[in-house]
Design an enzyme around this catalytic site. Structure first.
Site, PDB file in Angstrom:
ATOM      1  N   HIS A 157       0.880  -1.161   0.000  1.00 11.46           N
ATOM      2  CA  HIS A 157       0.000   0.000   0.000  1.00 11.46           C
ATOM      3  C   HIS A 157       0.921   1.215   0.000  1.00 11.46           C
ATOM      4  O   HIS A 157       1.640   1.470   0.982  1.00 11.46           O
ATOM      5  CB  HIS A 157      -0.921   0.007   1.208  1.00 11.46           C
ATOM      6  CG  HIS A 157      -1.986  -1.044   1.149  1.00 11.46           C
ATOM      7  ND1 HIS A 157      -2.554  -1.623   2.267  1.00 11.46           N
ATOM      8  CD2 HIS A 157      -2.582  -1.640   0.076  1.00 11.46           C
ATOM      9  CE1 HIS A 157      -3.462  -2.511   1.888  1.00 11.46           C
ATOM     10  NE2 HIS A 157      -3.492  -2.545   0.575  1.00 11.46           N
ATOM     11  N   GLU A 160       1.684   3.749   2.934  1.00 11.75           N
ATOM     12  CA  GLU A 160       2.079   3.233   4.253  1.00 11.75           C
ATOM     13  C   GLU A 160       3.595   3.084   4.240  1.00 11.75           C
ATOM     14  O   GLU A 160       4.141   2.024   3.931  1.00 11.75           O
ATOM     15  CB  GLU A 160       1.353   1.922   4.535  1.00 11.75           C
ATOM     16  CG  GLU A 160      -0.170   2.113   4.554  1.00 11.75           C
ATOM     17  CD  GLU A 160      -0.961   0.815   4.554  1.00 11.75           C
ATOM     18  OE1 GLU A 160      -0.330  -0.267   4.669  1.00 11.75           O
ATOM     19  OE2 GLU A 160      -2.199   0.869   4.422  1.00 11.75           O
ATOM     20  N   HIS A 266       2.937  -2.957   6.875  1.00 10.30           N
ATOM     21  CA  HIS A 266       1.916  -1.975   6.529  1.00 10.30           C
ATOM     22  C   HIS A 266       1.917  -0.862   7.570  1.00 10.30           C
ATOM     23  O   HIS A 266       2.772  -0.818   8.454  1.00 10.30           O
ATOM     24  CB  HIS A 266       0.538  -2.646   6.484  1.00 10.30           C
ATOM     25  CG  HIS A 266       0.333  -3.546   5.304  1.00 10.30           C
ATOM     26  ND1 HIS A 266      -0.530  -3.256   4.273  1.00 10.30           N
ATOM     27  CD2 HIS A 266       0.893  -4.742   4.987  1.00 10.30           C
ATOM     28  CE1 HIS A 266      -0.502  -4.227   3.371  1.00 10.30           C
ATOM     29  NE2 HIS A 266       0.357  -5.144   3.787  1.00 10.30           N
ATOM     30  N   GLU A 345       1.520  -4.198  11.088  1.00  4.89           N
ATOM     31  CA  GLU A 345       1.162  -2.786  10.974  1.00  4.89           C
ATOM     32  C   GLU A 345       2.025  -2.001  11.962  1.00  4.89           C
ATOM     33  O   GLU A 345       1.936  -2.199  13.175  1.00  4.89           O
ATOM     34  CB  GLU A 345      -0.321  -2.598  11.293  1.00  4.89           C
ATOM     35  CG  GLU A 345      -1.261  -3.485  10.477  1.00  4.89           C
ATOM     36  CD  GLU A 345      -1.739  -2.815   9.201  1.00  4.89           C
ATOM     37  OE1 GLU A 345      -1.383  -1.633   8.977  1.00  4.89           O
ATOM     38  OE2 GLU A 345      -2.474  -3.471   8.427  1.00  4.89           O
TER      39      GLU A 345
END
Length: 599
Positions: A157, A160, A266, A345
């Site tokens: 992504h 990110e 991420h 994340e």
């Protein structure tokens, strides 16, 4: 209730690849059950209770409205800050973002400066022709060796970006620490480390090669790459889009390399997400995934202020429990390639200010190393041909454990396999096309960081290993000379190989691993229950059954150990067993022999 009657029609209308501007927005749902359908329409980014944060283009936003949802547009995360950018020669303090050209130059500089342990691989191009680069780090970087392959990849992504810079810094740390830091030296000497810092360059540099401001989640075709992989539940093209160039690069990489353990970095929250994303049922290694996720989060918390990496279940979550995803890379790697991948994340803010990047490095540096080392624990070894000694492409399956394609594969170039496992005792089966499967029972790992080496030589079905004139493929015992192929219980295992040759047992189950099949060790407590009645009662019916077996209709025996009432080591069934039963029941009442083991 929302109008999901129209949902399938809407999806069909939206499956044409169209390049459109992406929007970031939020809305509320009435029930988490709605997420299963919504995840196919929009790119869900986070679900906090019943509030959803997501990305979509204008057409999909209109479709969302048609279903009865009211949404609120939010500032795009890729414009949250306008960070300082650095050219190659200025990118030294890790407190800035590199321009695209600086990134490429830095990757090749790593290999130029450390040619003995680092190589750059250009795995392919994006929609706009930017390079998707990997570095490979190992002590013999050009050679395939008996060592686990591990992979870190970031920023599929494009907005990110924390993991992007941290992966560059990790590469630098591994290279500069080699031969000076004992831990890093040991890792480089005994692992094959792959790092892809930037999986979606077109998204990250959406505004041009000189800035990451304006970075987008999607690639240049407006596709969420983390919804574009084959899905274990929905199959090919779960998002209705063609494979994107960036997806094809990752799919080709996974097919070309045996990756034991990987992580996909991420941003947007702070949590470790483990499989499955597409199924509510758990991965067979769910306990192991929780263990490595918990350790990563705990270590990150230790090196950071209170409040970092503590989202959801104190920093970890099952993917489906958070929100379902179809077409994610995590499930693709785990299901189709026997990898063990999580999604990590790293930051609540997607595009963090450049001044914060060194702080996130401090938080995660130790966790990065701890995580990679998990690939070295468990069961490992080589699978080879018994005659030539050449490596084999084989599956390694943990019996009564592996399902949903969770068995691991060997690297066919070397024959090595690496199976991460928690402490326990396991039965392991080795399977290769054209070879007799081989099962090893009772393999014990004392701790969660134990390493057991188990080398296996498989016997080819196309040869005659025991030189009895019968090819292995037709031989009921290919490893022992048996030209007569005697098989008393007709279970396709020759008597000389059968772990219970008197009783039909085609599965060759052997619970205690003593070489004697459970079919021959099936009694509980004392022997004597010859007819195997459920009450385990020894009476005249057992004498009658044994007489019938020996002298009348020759009834088959259900359990040889129950029949061995005389206790002879050879377990020969004869008149002495009848005599022992009569003695026990009617004469001296001499206690019958105990079962030697219980299944």
């Amino acid at each position: 209730m929302k109008h999901f009657f129209y949902f399938t029609v809407i999806l069909i209308l939206l499956t044409v690849d169209v390049i459109a501007e992406e929007r970031y927005f939020t809305f509320e749902i009435e029930s988490r059950e709605e997420l299963t359908a919504l995840t196919r329409l929009i790119s869900i980014d986070n679900v906090d209770s019943l509030r959803v944060y997501a990305y979509a283009d204008d057409d999909r936003l209109a479709a969302l409205q048609m279903l009865g949802y009211t949404y609120e547009l939010l500032p795009h995360p890729g414009t949250a800050t306008k960070p300082h950018m650095a050219a190659a020669q200025a990118f030294t303090d890790w407190n800035s973002y590199p321009t695209y050209d600086a990134y490429v130059a830095l990757m090749y500089a790593f290999a130029d400066d450390y040619p003995d342990i680092c190589a750059v691989v250009n795995a392919g191009s994006t929609v706009l022709g930017r390079d998707i680069l990997f570095v490979r780090i190992s002590d013999n970087v050009a050679d395939e060796e008996d060592e686990p392959g591990v992979l870190y990849t970031s920023t599929m992504h494009g907005d990110e970006t924390v993991g992007y810079v941290l992966m560059l810094r990790l590469i630098d740390s591994l290279l500069t620490g080699y031969n000076s830091d004992p831990r890093i030296t040991d890792m480089v000497n005994n692992m094959e480390i792959w790092i892809n810092p930037l999986a979606n360059p077109d998204g990250t540099y959406h505004s041009g090669n000189s800035t990451v401001f304006g970075a987008t989640r999607y690639n240049d075709n407006g596709v969420d790459l983390n919804r574009n992989f084959p899905d274990p539940d929905e199959g090919d093209h779960p998002d209705g889009r063609t494979w994107q160039p960036e997806t094809e690069v990752m799919m080709a990489f996974a097919a070309a390399h045996r990756i034991v353990l990987s992580a996909n970095f991420h941003g947007g929250v702070e949590v470790i997400n483990y499989p499955w994303d597409t199924w509510s049922r758990r991965h067979p290694d769910d306990d192991w995934f929780q263990y490595i996720s918990r350790e990563y989060a705990d270590s990150a918390q230790f090196y950071s202020p209170s409040g970092y990496m503590d989202y959801l279940n104190n920093g970890i979550t099952n993917g489906w429990d958070w929100y379902p995803v179809s077409g994610g890379r995590q499930d693709f790697m785990n299901y189709w390639y026997g990898c063990r991948e999580t999604t990590i994340e790293l930051s609540n803010i997607k595009l963090v200010p450049e001044s914060s990047l060194p702080t996130y490095w401090v938080y995660n540096r130790v966790s990065f190393l701890n995580y990679l080392e998990k690939a070295r624990y468990g069961l490992r070894g080589l699978v080879t041909d018994s005659e030539s000694g050449l490596p084999l492409a084989a599956f390694v399956k943990i019996l009564n454990h592996d399902i949903d394609s969770s068995e691991v594969r060997t690297d066919p170039e070397v024959g090595d396999y690496h199976r991460p496992l928690l402490a326990g005792t396991y039965d392991v089966q080795f399977i290769a096309d054209g070879y007799n499967p081989q099962t090893v029972t009772g393999v014990s790992l004392a701790t969660d960081t134990s390493v057991v080496t188990l080398n296996i030589a498989l016997v080819s079905l196309a040869s005659d290993s025991d030189s009895d004139g019968i090819l292995n493929i037709d031989d009921n015992c290919p490893t022992v000379y048996n030209p007569l192929q005697e098989d008393g219980d007709e279970d396709d295992y020759g008597n000389v190989c059968d772990n219970c040759s008197e009783i039909y047992n085609p599965d060759q189950a052997d619970f205690d691993g003593d070489g004697e099949g459970d079919a021959c060790e099936c009694c509980v407590g004392l022997s004597g229950n010859v007819n195997c009645d459920e009450e385990d009662v020894v009476d005249i019916s057992d004498i009658t059954y044994l007489i019938d077996h020996l002298y009348l209709t020759h009834k088959s025996l259900c359990c040889l150990e129950e029949t061995n009432t005389s206790g002879d080591e050879e377990k020969i069934v004869d008149i002495t067993d009848i005599t022992a039963l009569i003695d026990y029941l009617y004469i001296s009442h001499k206690i019958l022999p105990a079962c030697q083991s219980q299944p």
